[in-house]
Scaffold this motif. Structure first.
Motif, PDB file in Angstrom:
ATOM      1  N   SER A  16      42.034  39.145  37.232  1.00 22.80           N
ATOM      2  CA  SER A  16      41.750  39.209  35.801  1.00 22.80           C
ATOM      3  C   SER A  16      41.722  37.791  35.249  1.00 22.80           C
ATOM      4  O   SER A  16      42.406  36.905  35.752  1.00 22.80           O
ATOM      5  N   PHE A  17      40.896  37.605  34.221  1.00 17.69           N
ATOM      6  CA  PHE A  17      40.768  36.278  33.636  1.00 17.69           C
ATOM      7  C   PHE A  17      41.726  36.150  32.466  1.00 17.69           C
ATOM      8  O   PHE A  17      41.635  36.888  31.489  1.00 17.69           O
ATOM      9  N   SER A  18      42.693  35.228  32.579  1.00 19.84           N
ATOM     10  CA  SER A  18      43.546  34.929  31.430  1.00 19.84           C
ATOM     11  C   SER A  18      43.911  33.460  31.513  1.00 19.84           C
ATOM     12  O   SER A  18      43.828  32.846  32.589  1.00 19.84           O
ATOM     13  N   TRP A  19      44.265  32.877  30.401  1.00 23.68           N
ATOM     14  CA  TRP A  19      44.566  31.445  30.409  1.00 23.68           C
ATOM     15  C   TRP A  19      45.773  31.139  31.292  1.00 23.68           C
ATOM     16  O   TRP A  19      45.826  30.071  31.906  1.00 23.68           O
ATOM     17  N   ASN A  40      46.461  32.598  34.056  1.00 25.13           N
ATOM     18  CA  ASN A  40      45.934  32.521  35.423  1.00 25.13           C
ATOM     19  C   ASN A  40      45.230  31.201  35.679  1.00 25.13           C
ATOM     20  O   ASN A  40      45.429  30.562  36.714  1.00 25.13           O
TER      21      ASN A  40
END
Lengths: 135, 196
Positions: free
Chosen positions: B30-33, B35
């Motif tokens: 998943s894309f998150s800051w 990560n």
């Protein structure tokens, strides 16, 4: 309705991928020598894996698994040629080749060794050599 | 090590760091800051702890040419897969192949790697050996039935080279495609005897 159509598309991809994987298996059995078999182990095999992954991605759209599938496909394409190359290179150097089935055999088993300063044959051509001396 | 050298090394590692962050984010799924940032930290630590020599010296990224390369790549993958699958499944005598020597015009580690990778997946070829000094590849091709097939395969290898170089090569490498015999430095030394 959309869901059913997507299911059918996904099934199509999965079936096509399975057929490709089957063809790769048949090739592994039927092809005459190591290097030819590796052809079967790379092209239809990678295409089969990619098709199955696309089918899976359509079916699982919206879950994090899709990104893993993408990564898996990417790494397949990067690593399969490397392993196939290593095996085929060794097979060629050890002359596990059906020479009678070669239409053209340029340079013979010396291969590229003629161009290099290494003597051909079973010399460890991978051994580090002094770059300054050659070329 | 001077500060300049450190900066130079840092910018050369940028593509590697970007690639590692991409893989990190894909693995988390998943894309998150959070990560991206943790991936950035991990990538910097890895590249500082295990520095690799820069390979992107003669490489560029040309989006349009890359797209066309990818398009041709997928088409070729489909075609060559069906070809090899048919050669495996068809009845009759065992499939025939050939071993050919192909001289390339590219003189970049990264581009040669990409070309070799692409050749092993498409069009019916597999790289057996590479002579880096002479930019020459020993290629096994399958299936072939006669000499005309062999020449077609040889042309295909050069077409793949051209697509890869146009997509990822610097202008110097692209110029080498059109030039008489690649970049002059080494070739000139080798060909000193036989002036063309």
């Amino acid at each position: 309705m959309v869901r059913e159509i997507l299911d059918v598309v996904a099934i199509g991809f999965l079936l096509l991928g399975s057929v490709m994987a089957l063809a790769a298996g048949v090739g592994l059995v039927r092809f005459p020598d190591v290097i030819s078999r590796l052809h079967a182990g790379t092209k239809p095999q990678v295409a089969g894996v990619l098709l199955i992954m696309v089918g899976g991605a359509i079916r699982l759209a919206g879950t994090p698994v899709v990104w893993m599938l993408l990564l898996g496909g990417l790494l397949q394409m990067l690593t399969v040629p490397v392993s196939a190359h290593m095996i085929s290179r060794i097979a060629y150097r050890r002359r596990h080749v059906r020479e009678d089935l070669l239409v053209v055999h340029e340079a013979g088993f010396a291969g590229l060794a003629d161009l290099q300063d290494d003597p051909p044959g079973d010399q460890p051509a991978d051994a580090p050599r002094d770059q300054g001396d050659s070329g | 090590m001077s500060p300049d050298a450190l900066v130079g090394r840092g910018t050369r590692q940028l593509p590697v760091i970007a690639w590692l962050v991409l893989i990190w984010v894909l693995l988390w799924g998943s894309f998150s800051w959070a990560n991206v940032l943790s991936g950035l930290v991990a990538a910097v630590v890895v590249t500082v702890a295990f520095p690799l020599p820069g390979v992107t010296e003669h490489a560029r990224f040309r989006p349009l040419a890359v797209l066309s390369f990818l398009g041709f790549f997928l088409r070729d993958l489909a075609v060559s897969s069906v070809q090899v699958a048919w050669a495996a499944a068809r009845p009759g005598p065992p499939v025939r192949s050939a071993v050919i020597v192909v001289e390339l015009r590219t003189d970049s580690d990264l581009l040669l790697t990409l070309i070799a990778e692409t050749l092993s997946l498409v069009p019916g070829s597999m790289v057996l050996d590479i002579d880096r000094m002479h930019r020459t590849m020993l290629v096994h091709v399958l299936p072939v039935t006669d000499e005309a097939d062999v020449e077609r395969q040889r042309a295909d290898v050069l077409v793949v080279e051209e697509r890869v170089v146009r997509a990822f090569g610097s202008s110097r490498e692209i110029a080498a495609l059109d030039g008489p015999d690649g970049p002059p430095a080494e070739a000139a030394a080798d060909d000193a005897g036989r002036n063309r």
